[in-house]
Design a protein around this motif. Structure first.
Motif, mmCIF file in Angstrom:
data_model
loop_
_atom_site.group_PDB
_atom_site.id
_atom_site.type_symbol
_atom_site.label_atom_id
_atom_site.label_comp_id
_atom_site.label_asym_id
_atom_site.label_seq_id
_atom_site.Cartn_x
_atom_site.Cartn_y
_atom_site.Cartn_z
ATOM 1 N N GLU A 49 0.819 -1.210 0.000
ATOM 2 C CA GLU A 49 0.000 0.000 0.000
ATOM 3 C C GLU A 49 0.855 1.263 0.000
ATOM 4 O OE1 GLU A 49 -3.313 0.760 -0.330
ATOM 5 O OE2 GLU A 49 -3.281 -1.308 -1.029
ATOM 6 N N ARG A 50 1.992 1.219 0.641
ATOM 7 C CA ARG A 50 2.882 2.382 0.654
ATOM 8 C C ARG A 50 3.310 2.737 -0.770
ATOM 9 N NH1 ARG A 50 8.267 1.549 3.690
ATOM 10 N NH2 ARG A 50 6.780 0.409 4.953
ATOM 11 N N GLY A 51 3.641 1.731 -1.563
ATOM 12 C CA GLY A 51 4.018 1.975 -2.956
ATOM 13 C C GLY A 51 2.854 2.505 -3.773
ATOM 14 N N ASN A 52 1.660 1.992 -3.538
ATOM 15 C CA ASN A 52 0.476 2.466 -4.259
ATOM 16 C C ASN A 52 0.184 3.922 -3.925
ATOM 17 O OD1 ASN A 52 0.138 -0.030 -5.406
ATOM 18 N ND2 ASN A 52 -1.415 -0.698 -3.959
ATOM 19 N N ARG A 53 0.301 4.277 -2.658
ATOM 20 C CA ARG A 53 0.049 5.665 -2.253
ATOM 21 C C ARG A 53 1.098 6.612 -2.836
ATOM 22 N NH1 ARG A 53 -0.378 3.641 3.138
ATOM 23 N NH2 ARG A 53 -2.444 2.769 3.354
ATOM 24 N N ALA A 54 2.351 6.179 -2.860
ATOM 25 C CA ALA A 54 3.406 7.023 -3.425
ATOM 26 C C ALA A 54 3.152 7.280 -4.904
ATOM 27 C CB ALA A 54 4.766 6.364 -3.226
ATOM 28 N N TYR A 55 2.700 6.277 -5.617
ATOM 29 C CA TYR A 55 2.390 6.456 -7.042
ATOM 30 C C TYR A 55 1.204 7.400 -7.220
ATOM 31 C CZ TYR A 55 0.831 5.500 -11.759
ATOM 32 O OH TYR A 55 0.434 5.646 -13.046
ATOM 33 N N ALA A 56 0.192 7.244 -6.374
ATOM 34 C CA ALA A 56 -1.023 8.044 -6.513
ATOM 35 C C ALA A 56 -0.771 9.533 -6.277
ATOM 36 C CB ALA A 56 -2.094 7.542 -5.563
ATOM 37 N N VAL A 57 0.144 9.873 -5.399
ATOM 38 C CA VAL A 57 0.387 11.287 -5.095
ATOM 39 C C VAL A 57 1.530 11.886 -5.911
ATOM 40 C CG1 VAL A 57 -0.534 11.080 -2.766
ATOM 41 C CG2 VAL A 57 1.916 10.824 -3.134
ATOM 42 N N ALA A 58 2.222 11.082 -6.719
ATOM 43 C CA ALA A 58 3.320 11.610 -7.531
ATOM 44 C C ALA A 58 2.760 12.551 -8.600
ATOM 45 C CB ALA A 58 4.080 10.465 -8.208
ATOM 46 N N PRO A 59 3.444 13.652 -8.856
ATOM 47 C CA PRO A 59 2.967 14.585 -9.883
ATOM 48 C C PRO A 59 3.209 14.018 -11.278
ATOM 49 C CG PRO A 59 5.099 15.279 -9.054
ATOM 50 C CD PRO A 59 4.683 14.106 -8.222
ATOM 51 N N ASP A 60 2.494 14.571 -12.251
ATOM 52 C CA ASP A 60 2.729 14.180 -13.642
ATOM 53 C C ASP A 60 4.076 14.720 -14.097
ATOM 54 O OD1 ASP A 60 0.275 12.938 -13.809
ATOM 55 O OD2 ASP A 60 -0.735 14.730 -14.546
ATOM 56 N N CYS A 61 4.770 13.951 -14.946
ATOM 57 C CA CYS A 61 6.056 14.403 -15.493
ATOM 58 C C CYS A 61 5.813 15.485 -16.536
ATOM 59 C CB CYS A 61 6.784 13.243 -16.164
ATOM 60 S SG CYS A 61 7.382 11.992 -15.031
ATOM 61 N N PRO A 62 6.738 16.419 -16.664
ATOM 62 C CA PRO A 62 6.639 17.377 -17.767
ATOM 63 C C PRO A 62 6.705 16.617 -19.095
ATOM 64 C CG PRO A 62 8.250 18.112 -16.153
ATOM 65 C CD PRO A 62 7.862 16.722 -15.777
ATOM 66 N N VAL A 63 6.063 17.161 -20.109
ATOM 67 C CA VAL A 63 5.990 16.497 -21.416
ATOM 68 C C VAL A 63 7.399 16.206 -21.936
ATOM 69 C CG1 VAL A 63 5.226 16.760 -23.797
ATOM 70 C CG2 VAL A 63 3.808 17.617 -21.926
ATOM 71 N N GLY A 64 7.615 14.990 -22.367
ATOM 72 C CA GLY A 64 8.893 14.600 -22.961
ATOM 73 C C GLY A 64 9.947 14.155 -21.965
ATOM 74 N N THR A 65 9.625 14.097 -20.687
ATOM 75 C CA THR A 65 10.603 13.662 -19.696
ATOM 76 C C THR A 65 10.069 12.460 -18.932
ATOM 77 O OG1 THR A 65 9.742 15.093 -17.963
ATOM 78 C CG2 THR A 65 11.446 16.017 -19.378
ATOM 79 N N ARG A 66 10.980 11.749 -18.284
ATOM 80 C CA ARG A 66 10.612 10.632 -17.423
ATOM 81 C C ARG A 66 11.527 10.656 -16.215
ATOM 82 N NH1 ARG A 66 9.486 5.134 -20.357
ATOM 83 N NH2 ARG A 66 8.208 4.904 -18.517
ATOM 84 N N SER A 67 10.989 10.241 -15.070
ATOM 85 C CA SER A 67 11.759 10.278 -13.838
ATOM 86 C C SER A 67 11.169 9.277 -12.860
ATOM 87 C CB SER A 67 11.714 11.687 -13.252
ATOM 88 O OG SER A 67 12.272 11.695 -11.961
ATOM 89 N N ASP A 68 11.922 8.960 -11.810
ATOM 90 C CA ASP A 68 11.413 8.087 -10.757
ATOM 91 C C ASP A 68 10.503 8.834 -9.791
ATOM 92 O OD1 ASP A 68 12.743 5.941 -11.783
ATOM 93 O OD2 ASP A 68 14.464 6.130 -10.446
#
Length: 52
Positions: free
Chosen positions: A21-40
Motif C-alpha cells: 500500500e505504501r508503494g500504491n500511495r506514493a504512485y497516486a500522489v506523484a505529480p505528472d512528469c513534464p511532457v517529454g521527460t521521465r523520472s522516478d
C-alpha cells in the motif's frame, strides 16, 4: 499442525499489505512528469499495445 501453518502464513501476508500500500500511495500522489521527460519521482503516460 495444518491450521497453525495457515495462521502463520496469514500473518506474514497480512504484514506485507502495508508495504504494498505504501508503494500504491506514493504512485497516486506523484505529480505528472513534464511532457517529454521521465523520472522516478513523477508519473508519465506511455502508449502501449498488447499483442498477445
Amino acid at each position: 499442525m495444518f491450521g497453525l501453518s495457515l495462521v502463520l502464513v496469514s500473518g506474514v501476508l497480512f504484514a506485507l499489505v502495508p508495504l504494498a500500500e505504501r508503494g500504491n500511495r506514493a504512485y497516486a500522489v506523484a505529480p505528472d512528469c513534464p511532457v517529454g521527460t521521465r523520472s522516478d519521482t513523477c508519473r508519465a503516460a506511455v502508449m502501449a499495445t498488447v499483442t498477445d
